[in-house]
Write an enzyme that holds these catalytic residues in place. Structure first.
Site, PDB file in Angstrom:
ATOM      1  N   THR A  44      17.702  -6.074 -25.223  1.00  0.00           N
ATOM      2  CA  THR A  44      16.364  -5.481 -24.781  1.00  0.00           C
ATOM      3  C   THR A  44      15.393  -6.744 -24.780  1.00  0.00           C
ATOM      4  O   THR A  44      15.715  -7.865 -25.478  1.00  0.00           O
ATOM      5  CB  THR A  44      15.648  -4.522 -25.765  1.00  0.00           C
ATOM      6  OG1 THR A  44      15.632  -5.091 -26.992  1.00  0.00           O
ATOM      7  CG2 THR A  44      16.700  -3.402 -25.876  1.00  0.00           C
ATOM      8  N   GLY A  49       0.917  -1.089   0.027  1.00  0.00           N
ATOM      9  CA  GLY A  49      -0.022   0.021   0.024  1.00  0.00           C
ATOM     10  C   GLY A  49       0.888   1.184   0.061  1.00  0.00           C
ATOM     11  O   GLY A  49       1.877   1.256  -0.746  1.00  0.00           O
ATOM     12  N   GLU A  57      21.830  -5.668 -21.679  1.00  0.00           N
ATOM     13  CA  GLU A  57      22.177  -7.029 -22.198  1.00  0.00           C
ATOM     14  C   GLU A  57      21.180  -7.651 -23.372  1.00  0.00           C
ATOM     15  O   GLU A  57      21.017  -8.831 -23.230  1.00  0.00           O
ATOM     16  CB  GLU A  57      22.530  -8.114 -21.085  1.00  0.00           C
ATOM     17  CG  GLU A  57      23.623  -7.743 -20.281  1.00  0.00           C
ATOM     18  CD  GLU A  57      25.216  -8.134 -20.846  1.00  0.00           C
ATOM     19  OE1 GLU A  57      25.024  -8.735 -21.821  1.00  0.00           O
ATOM     20  OE2 GLU A  57      26.065  -7.713 -20.397  1.00  0.00           O
TER      21      GLU A  57
HETATM   22  C1  FAD Z   1      22.160   0.395 -17.048  1.00  0.00           C
HETATM   23  C2  FAD Z   1      22.721  -0.070 -18.491  1.00  0.00           C
HETATM   24  C3  FAD Z   1      24.221  -0.367 -18.345  1.00  0.00           C
HETATM   25  C4  FAD Z   1      24.578  -0.424 -19.816  1.00  0.00           C
HETATM   26  N1  FAD Z   1      26.270  -0.866 -19.809  1.00  0.00           N
HETATM   27  C5  FAD Z   1      26.724  -1.178 -20.865  1.00  0.00           C
HETATM   28  C6  FAD Z   1      28.017  -1.134 -20.876  1.00  0.00           C
HETATM   29  O1  FAD Z   1      28.788  -1.453 -19.855  1.00  0.00           O
HETATM   30  N2  FAD Z   1      28.725  -1.335 -21.985  1.00  0.00           N
HETATM   31  C7  FAD Z   1      28.103  -1.266 -23.134  1.00  0.00           C
HETATM   32  O2  FAD Z   1      28.729  -1.123 -24.364  1.00  0.00           O
HETATM   33  N3  FAD Z   1      26.649  -1.138 -23.261  1.00  0.00           N
HETATM   34  C8  FAD Z   1      26.016  -0.992 -22.162  1.00  0.00           C
HETATM   35  N4  FAD Z   1      24.785  -0.700 -22.101  1.00  0.00           N
HETATM   36  C9  FAD Z   1      24.027  -0.541 -23.431  1.00  0.00           C
HETATM   37  C10 FAD Z   1      22.859  -1.693 -23.777  1.00  0.00           C
HETATM   38  O3  FAD Z   1      23.426  -2.739 -24.049  1.00  0.00           O
HETATM   39  C11 FAD Z   1      22.068  -1.029 -24.801  1.00  0.00           C
HETATM   40  O4  FAD Z   1      21.422  -0.012 -24.265  1.00  0.00           O
HETATM   41  C12 FAD Z   1      21.042  -1.889 -25.371  1.00  0.00           C
HETATM   42  O5  FAD Z   1      21.790  -2.969 -25.992  1.00  0.00           O
HETATM   43  C13 FAD Z   1      20.123  -1.403 -26.340  1.00  0.00           C
HETATM   44  O6  FAD Z   1      20.689  -0.568 -27.319  1.00  0.00           O
HETATM   45  P1  FAD Z   1      19.862   1.188 -27.284  1.00  0.00           P
HETATM   46  O7  FAD Z   1      19.771   1.486 -26.058  1.00  0.00           O
HETATM   47  O8  FAD Z   1      20.845   1.660 -28.394  1.00  0.00           O
HETATM   48  O9  FAD Z   1      18.654   0.772 -27.952  1.00  0.00           O
HETATM   49  P2  FAD Z   1      18.304   0.653 -29.635  1.00  0.00           P
HETATM   50  O10 FAD Z   1      18.959  -0.593 -29.978  1.00  0.00           O
HETATM   51  O11 FAD Z   1      18.128   2.001 -30.315  1.00  0.00           O
HETATM   52  O12 FAD Z   1      16.700   0.261 -29.273  1.00  0.00           O
HETATM   53  C14 FAD Z   1      15.390   1.170 -29.236  1.00  0.00           C
HETATM   54  C15 FAD Z   1      14.426   0.355 -29.161  1.00  0.00           C
HETATM   55  O13 FAD Z   1      14.238  -0.480 -30.377  1.00  0.00           O
HETATM   56  C16 FAD Z   1      13.948  -1.798 -30.275  1.00  0.00           C
HETATM   57  N5  FAD Z   1      14.619  -2.626 -31.607  1.00  0.00           N
HETATM   58  C17 FAD Z   1      15.891  -2.309 -31.959  1.00  0.00           C
HETATM   59  N6  FAD Z   1      16.245  -3.331 -32.963  1.00  0.00           N
HETATM   60  C18 FAD Z   1      15.200  -4.137 -32.794  1.00  0.00           C
HETATM   61  C19 FAD Z   1      14.948  -5.160 -33.725  1.00  0.00           C
HETATM   62  N7  FAD Z   1      15.660  -5.723 -34.640  1.00  0.00           N
HETATM   63  N8  FAD Z   1      13.652  -6.072 -33.565  1.00  0.00           N
HETATM   64  C20 FAD Z   1      12.759  -5.184 -32.673  1.00  0.00           C
HETATM   65  N9  FAD Z   1      12.882  -4.428 -31.778  1.00  0.00           N
HETATM   66  C21 FAD Z   1      14.110  -3.616 -32.102  1.00  0.00           C
HETATM   67  C22 FAD Z   1      14.583  -2.026 -28.822  1.00  0.00           C
HETATM   68  O14 FAD Z   1      14.064  -3.224 -28.315  1.00  0.00           O
HETATM   69  C23 FAD Z   1      14.361  -1.009 -27.977  1.00  0.00           C
HETATM   70  O15 FAD Z   1      12.916  -1.024 -27.827  1.00  0.00           O
HETATM   71  C24 FAD Z   1      24.116  -0.579 -20.973  1.00  0.00           C
HETATM   72  C25 FAD Z   1      22.691  -0.128 -20.836  1.00  0.00           C
HETATM   73  C26 FAD Z   1      22.105   0.214 -19.655  1.00  0.00           C
HETATM   74  C27 FAD Z   1      20.619   0.729 -19.854  1.00  0.00           C
END
Ligand code: FAD
Length: 417
Positions: free
Chosen positions: A401, A375, A399
């Site tokens: 999405t 709550g 790692e």
């Molecule tokens: C807390 C945190 C820690 C992190 N640490 C690291 C790190 O130490 N080193 C590092 O290198 N990275 C790191 N990352 C990065 C992380 O791996 C990326 O944020 C993640 O891979 C998503 O990439 P993006 O944010 O560019 O999203 P985008 O790739 O731009 O995606 C945007 C949206 O589109 C969707 N989407 C994209 N392509 C497709 C597809 N082919 N089919 C369906 N949907 C799709 C995605 O699911 C998402 O909803 C970290 C991220 C976070 C949030």
């Protein structure tokens, strides 16, 4: 129908006696080494804890870094920090199933605690130094970067994601060009976990090939004191005052050829094998965090009374808890099965993705249920549930999405080429 006595042993993913002993020893370690530090430095716990851990720029304060270093070193000495790392590198050589069960157990306690710094994974990228396989490392690299990380002396970052490429890292813009005995790296990385305090990075950059090719991307160790690397703007997520992530700029960053990990052009390819393991650990971590919240909810449902009765007597409350209980168990077996497959030499791609997908969704749901069951108290920062609610959200992105996990799962059963 097979009975339990004749069922294949591989279908039993319950912790073995040995794992149960490790879990017990881990509890003792936390009681003896971690809890006294929590009592001494209780300003870093509870609702103000995270604020006190950060300076005005969001960087971890030197005082809190000191506590982190102490815990990491003690954990390394006791063999926990590097349990999953290969024995050749001085780690414990634990398999995926055993490690993930222990990891779940570690996180099945109040998330405000310092125990989270004992093993890799607390905002520093699952898999610790994103452990390259020993075969890909030279003796020089093992001594200079990997062993000190395993001993808790160095902290590393990983640079894969870029402002224009996250889910599609094989489209990365960063490049590395050979110049005599050196490689010259250019590019910008973002979201690099631990970047504000990292001693070195594993940086991925294209050395050959085209957009979309996983081959042609190489990996390099880059030290913080390299003049060509600069930590840029710190990045904060979901109300966390502590910046764990930052941009990292590489501007004609020169590294000797000895810094390349493994074979030229195979860095990301080899690294991707580790991401599978990391996803299993994330799922195990999510189960641990969710189980702890579930147990808190049960206790509360038995003691909190409305209309003269414990709230647990209401079917609506029972329903939330029953659903969550089923989801926890489902996800637990998903990750254990995937880990067991990996231990047995399989490449359980879609199973790992399914575990990671469900794990991240579970943690988010558990935080939501915990707030609902508690709550008004649930949304107050005096309890950790609102922090869990915020922190859990990133697990559906990091790692890979949710959508990328679903893409991997769908590719298993759709043959559309
Ligand atoms: C807390 C945190 C820690 C992190 N640490 C690291 C790190 O130490 N080193 C590092 O290198 N990275 C790191 N990352 C990065 C992380 O791996 C990326 O944020 C993640 O891979 C998503 O990439 P993006 O944010 O560019 O999203 P985008 O790739 O731009 O995606 C945007 C949206 O589109 C969707 N989407 C994209 N392509 C497709 C597809 N082919 N089919 C369906 N949907 C799709 C995605 O699911 C998402 O909803 C970290 C991220 C976070 C949030």
């Amino acid at each position: 129908m097979e009975n339990a006595a004749t069922a294949p042993a591989g279908l039993n993913f319950e912790p073995s006696t040995e794992i149960n002993i490790i879990k017990k020893e881990l509890d003792n370690f936390i009681d003896q080494e971690v809890k006294p530090l929590e009592q001494k430095y209780d300003q870093y716990l509870g609702e103000d804890g995270m604020y006190n851990r950060a300076d005005e720029n969001g960087k971890m304060t030197p005082e809190f870094q000191e506590i982190r270093n102490t815990i990491r070193k003690k954990s390394a000495e006791a063999g926990y920090l590097s349990m999953s790392m290969p024995e050749d590198l001085g780690g414990g050589g634990m398999g995926d199933l055993a490690y993930s069960i222990v990891f779940e157990h570690l996180h099945n306690r109040n998330p405000d605690g310092f125990h989270r710094m004992m093993m890799p994974g607390d905002s520093e990228g699952m898999g610790g130094p994103v452990a390259p396989q020993p075969d890909n490392l030279t003796d020089y690299q093992k001594e200079k970067w990997v062993k000190p990380s395993i001993d808790g002396e160095l902290t590393n970052g990983m640079g894969l994601t870029e402002p224009d490429h996250g889910s599609d890292p094989t489209w990365m813009d960063s490049t590395a060009e050979k110049d005599g005995d050196e490689w010259v790296i250019n590019g910008t990385k973002c979201f690099s976990t631990m970047a504000p305090i990292a001693d070195f990075w594993v940086i991925h950059a294209r050395t050959s090939g085209e957009d979309g090719d996983v081959r042609g991307i190489s990996s390099f160790f880059v030290d913080r004191d390299n003049l060509g690397i600069e930590v840029g703007k710190y990045q904060r997520y979901m109300g966390d005052p502590l910046s764990h992530q930052a941009f990292v700029h590489l501007d004609d960053c020169r590294v000797p050829k000895e810094n390349m990990i493994g074979e030229e052009g195979r860095g990301l390819l080899d690294q991707l094998k580790n991401f599978g393991g990391a996803r299993v650990y994330i799922a195990a971590h999510c189960v641990g965090r969710s189980q702890w919240m579930f147990d808190q909810c049960v206790e509360y449902a038995e003691s909190r009374k409305t209309f003269g009765e414990p709230i647990g007597t209401n079917q609506f409350v029972q329903g939330m808890l029953a659903d969550l209980r089923a989801d926890i168990e489902q996800t637990r077996w998903l990750y254990r099965h995937a880990a067991w497959q990996a231990d047995n030499g399989e490449v359980p791609r879609w199973e790992i993705s399914a575990a990671k997908l469900r794990g991240a969704q579970l943690w988010n749901k558990a935080a939501d249920v915990a707030i609902q069951v508690h709550g008004g108290t649930g949304v107050m920062s005096s309890l950790p549930f609102e922090r869990e609610y915020r922190e859990a959200r990133m697990s559906r992105i990091v790692e890979g999405t949710d959508e990328i996990q679903k893409r991997t799962i769908a590719r298993e059963f759709l043959d559309l080429d």
